[in-house]
Design a protein around this motif. Structure first.
Motif, short mmCIF file in Angstrom:
data_model
loop_
_atom_site.label_atom_id
_atom_site.label_comp_id
_atom_site.label_asym_id
_atom_site.label_seq_id
_atom_site.Cartn_x
_atom_site.Cartn_y
_atom_site.Cartn_z
N THR A 197 0.81 -1.22 0.00
CA THR A 197 0.00 0.00 0.00
C THR A 197 0.84 1.27 0.00
N ASP A 243 4.96 -1.37 3.04
CA ASP A 243 3.78 -1.53 3.89
C ASP A 243 2.83 -2.49 3.17
N GLY A 265 -0.56 -4.51 3.10
CA GLY A 265 -1.88 -4.51 3.69
C GLY A 265 -2.68 -5.74 3.28
N HIS A 315 -2.00 -4.36 8.48
CA HIS A 315 -0.78 -3.95 7.78
C HIS A 315 0.46 -4.52 8.47
#
Length: 570
Positions: free
Chosen positions: A86, A94, A96, A105
Motif C-alpha cells: 500500500t 507496507d 496490507g 498492515h
C-alpha cells in the motif's frame, strides 16, 4: 485449481520458503488465498486465515502450531481476501491484508527482524475483544516474559491429567492451578513481552498505548499455553479488551480507527536485546512513516490539579478519555486514550496526544491522597495540532474534612497493602483469606487485613471511641459516614454490613455487577465500586464499637476485593 494440486503447491512453498532469504523486501502472491512476504531475515506464508509458516534464520518457528491470525470476540477470525503493497519508502514496504472488517498492515523494514503492524477498521461490529496472536512451536519457545513474570510456560503434559475447574483454568493433582490468566498484566505498565527459548524469541513492543482502551487499571492477557490451544506457545496481542477483567461491555468502533502501530520483533531469545529494542522504539514513537493525517496530527496538554481544601493533587492518576464523563473509564474504548500521573505539586503534562476533544479524569493513587475518595472530571478539552493546551489551575472538589475515626488502606482503587494483594497474578488465592477476622484499630496493621473476602464468616473491626466522648456528646444528633471502596467484586458472594450488630447495608449481585478479576487470578484490581452509609449517633457507643462485614453467601473464588474503609464523624 484442484485440491490435490493446491495442497502440493502449498507444501512446495513451505519447503522452499527459505529461498526468499535473498530477497530484500517482498510480497509474493502464490494463489488467490496464499501469499509470502518478508525480508532477507524472515518470511511468512499467509493463508486465508492463518499464517502457517514463519522462517527466521533458517528455522521454521510454527511447526504443528496454528501460526498467526487475527479476530474479535472469541473465534471470529478474519478471512483475508487480498494483499498489496500500500506504500513504500527507500527502506520499507507496507503490506496490507484486506478482509471484510478492515485491513491488517505489516510494515517491513530492510534489516529489521520482525514487522510493525497496525489494523484499520472498516466495518467491525460492536465488540469487546480485538486481538492478533502467534501460536508457535512449544519445543522452540519455552518461556513467557512480561514485566511481572519471566518463567517457563506450563508444559502441555500437565494438562493431560488435570481437572478443568473454570475457563482456561485446570487443577493439578497436587492442588495447584495452571491458567492463562496468571500471565496477565496492566497494559500501560508494560515494557515488552513475549515468548522465547534458547535460540529464538518472539516479542511484542508497544511504545504507544493510545489505541488501548480505558485508563491506568486496564489489564489483559499476554502469553500462555493451554489445552484449547493444543499446547502451542501462545503470544497474544490483545489491543481491545472490555471484558476479561471488568464488567463486560461491547463498544462501537468508528470507521477508520487505527490500532497500532506496534512492533512484532524476532531475536535469538535474549531478553536484554528485546529490552534494548523496546527502548529504541519508545524513542522513535510516534512513527514518522505512518502517513495517516489523523495519526500525525498531535498536540499536547498541561495543567495543575489542586484539591478544594488547598492540597496539591500529589501523585494523582490522570486520564484523558471520552468527553462523556458519565461513562466510566473502565469501558471507554471507542477512541484514543492517554494516561499519566501528577507530580508532587499536582502538575501533569502529556505530549503527542492526537488532536481532538477529550474528557479529563483524575483520582487518588494513594500516598498523599490516601484519604481522597472523590474523582475529578472535566469535559470538552480541545487538543489542537502542533500546540500545547494549558489548562492552568483546576480545582478538584473534595468533601469538608470531618473527624476521621479510622482508615484501613489507601483510596487508590487497588488492593495494594493488604495481605496477599498485588502482583503477581495467581489463581485461587482468595480462598487463603480467613472466614473470620478481627482487626483492632490502633493495634492491627493494614497488612493484617486481607485483599479479598469470600468465605462465609465475619470480619470485625473493633474501634474505641472513649476518647471521642466530647465529640460525640451524650445524646448528640451528629452522625458518622462509613465509606467502603472495593477494588473489585465477583458474584455471587453476598455481605451484610453491621455496626454494633445492627445491619446498615447489604452488598452483593443486586447492588454490584460482576467483574471477573478475582477468579481470573487478579489480586490488584477489577472494577472499582464505592458505597457510603450514614451511621446515626444513637448506634455508636462511647467505648468499644464493632464494624462487621459478614459474608452470607459463598461462591468459590468469587467475592469482594478490598480497596479502603474509612469512618469519619461529620
Amino acid at each position: 485449481m484442484p485440491g490435490h494440486i493446491l495442497s502440493s503447491l502449498i507444501g512446495f512453498i513451505a519447503c522452499v520458503s527459505p529461498v526468499f532469504a535473498n530477497r530484500r523486501l517482498f510480497l509474493e502472491q502464490i494463489d488467490n488465498t496464499t501469499w509470502t512476504f518478508g525480508n532477507d531475515l524472515w518470511n511468512v506464508t499467509q493463508g486465508a486465515v492463518y499464517a502457517s509458516k514463519l522462517y527466521f534464520r533458517g528455522s521454521e518457528l510454527v511447526g504443528s502450531a496454528a501460526g498467526h491470525y487475527m479476530g474479535y470476540d472469541g473465534e471470529n477470525n478474519f478471512v483475508w481476501t487480498s494483499a498489496a503493497i500500500t506504500s513504500q519508502g527507500k527502506d520499507y514496504i507496507d503490506v496490507g491484508f484486506s478482509c471484510e472488517e478492515g485491513e491488517l498492515h505489516w510494515v517491513i523494514f530492510d534489516g529489521l527482524a520482525g514487522a510493525y503492524q497496525y489494523f484499520i477498521n472498516r466495518a467491525l461490529p460492536d465488540l469487546s475483544i480485538l486481538r492478533t496472536l502467534w501460536r508457535l512451536d512449544p519445543k522452540l519457545l519455552l518461556n513467557g516474559r512480561t514485566y511481572l513474570r519471566d518463567e517457563p510456560l506450563p508444559d502441555f503434559g500437565l494438562y493431560q491429567n488435570a481437572t478443568k475447574v473454570q475457563d482456561e483454568t485446570w487443577q493439578l493433582a497436587n492442588g495447584s492451578f495452571i491458567t492463562k490468566y496468571d500471565f496477565s498484566d496492566y497494559v500501560r505498565e508494560r515494557d515488552f513481552y513475549g515468548i522465547y527459548g534458547p535460540n529464538v524469541g518472539s516479542w511484542y513492543i508497544h511504545p504507544g498505548t493510545d489505541y488501548y482502551i480505558s485508563d491506568h487499571l486496564s489489564q489483559t492477557l499476554t502469553v500462555c499455553t493451554s489445552r484449547v490451544c493444543h499446547g502451542d506457545s501462545v503470544q497474544l496481542n490483545v489491543v481491545q479488551d472490555t471484558s476479561h477483567f471488568r464488567v463486560g461491555e461491547k463498544v462501537a468502533q468508528p470507521a477508520g480507527k487505527i490500532w497500532g502501530p506496534w512492533l512484532w520483533y524476532l531475536n535469538d531469545g535474549a531478553v536484554e536485546d528485546a529490552k534494548r529494542q523496546a527502548n529504541n522504539e519508545l524513542a522513535k514513537w510516534p512513527y514518522p512513516w505512518l502517513m495517516d493525517p489523523a495519526y500525525q496530527s498531535r498536540g499536547g496538554v498541561t495543567g495543575q490539579l489542586t484539591l478544594s481544601d488547598g492540597r496539591p493533587a500529589s501523585g494523582a492518576a490522570v486520564f484523558f478519555g471520552d468527553t462523556d464523563t458519565t461513562r466510566r473509564p473502565s469501558v471507554q474504548g471507542r477512541d484514543y486514550y492517554y494516561t499519566t500521573q501528577a507530580d508532587h505539586e499536582g502538575r501533569f503534562t502529556l505530549e503527542n496526544v492526537r488532536s481532538g476533544t477529550y474528557g479529563l479524569y483524575a483520582w487518588s493513587n494513594g500516598g498523599a491522597l490516601a484519604d481522597v475518595y472523590t474523582n475529578f472530571s472535566k469535559s470538552s478539552i480541545n487538543i489542537a495540532v502542533g500546540s500545547t493546551t494549558n489548562l492552568s489551575s483546576l480545582t478538584w472538589t473534595v468533601p469538608d474534612q470531618g473527624k476521621r475515626l479510622f482508615t484501613i488502606g489507601d483510596f487508590d482503587k487497588k488492593a495494594l497493602g493488604f495481605r496477599n494483594g498485588g502482583p503477581p497474578y495467581q489463581h485461587g488465592v482468595s480462598d487463603r483469606s480467613p472466614a473470620n477476622l478481627t482487626f483492632t484499630v490502633g493495634t492491627s496493621e493494614v497488612s493484617d487485613w486481607y485483599y479479598a473476602q469470600s468465605l462465609v464468616g465475619t470480619w470485625t473491626v473493633e474501634f474505641d471511641l472513649a476518647q471521642e466522648a466530647l465529640l460525640l456528646g451524650a445524646g448528640g444528633n451528629g452522625s458518622a459516614t462509613l465509606s467502603l471502596s472495593f477494588a473489585g467484586y465477583s458474584q455471587s458472594t453476598a455481605m451484610d454490613v453491621t455496626i454494633n450488630g445492627q445491619i446498615i447495608g447489604s452488598l452483593g449481585k443486586d447492588i454490584f455487577s460482576s467483574d471477573p478479576s478475582l477468579y481470573r487470578s487478579g489480586k490488584t484490581s477489577g472494577e472499582w465500586r464505592f458505597v457510603q452509609y450514614r451511621i446515626p449517633r444513637a448506634i455508636l457507643k462511647e467505648d468499644v464499637n464493632t464494624l462487621g462485614f459478614t459474608v452470607t453467601r459463598y461462591t468459590q473464588w468469587r467475592g469482594f476485593m478490598w480497596d479502603s474503609i474509612m469512618l469519619e464523624w461529620k
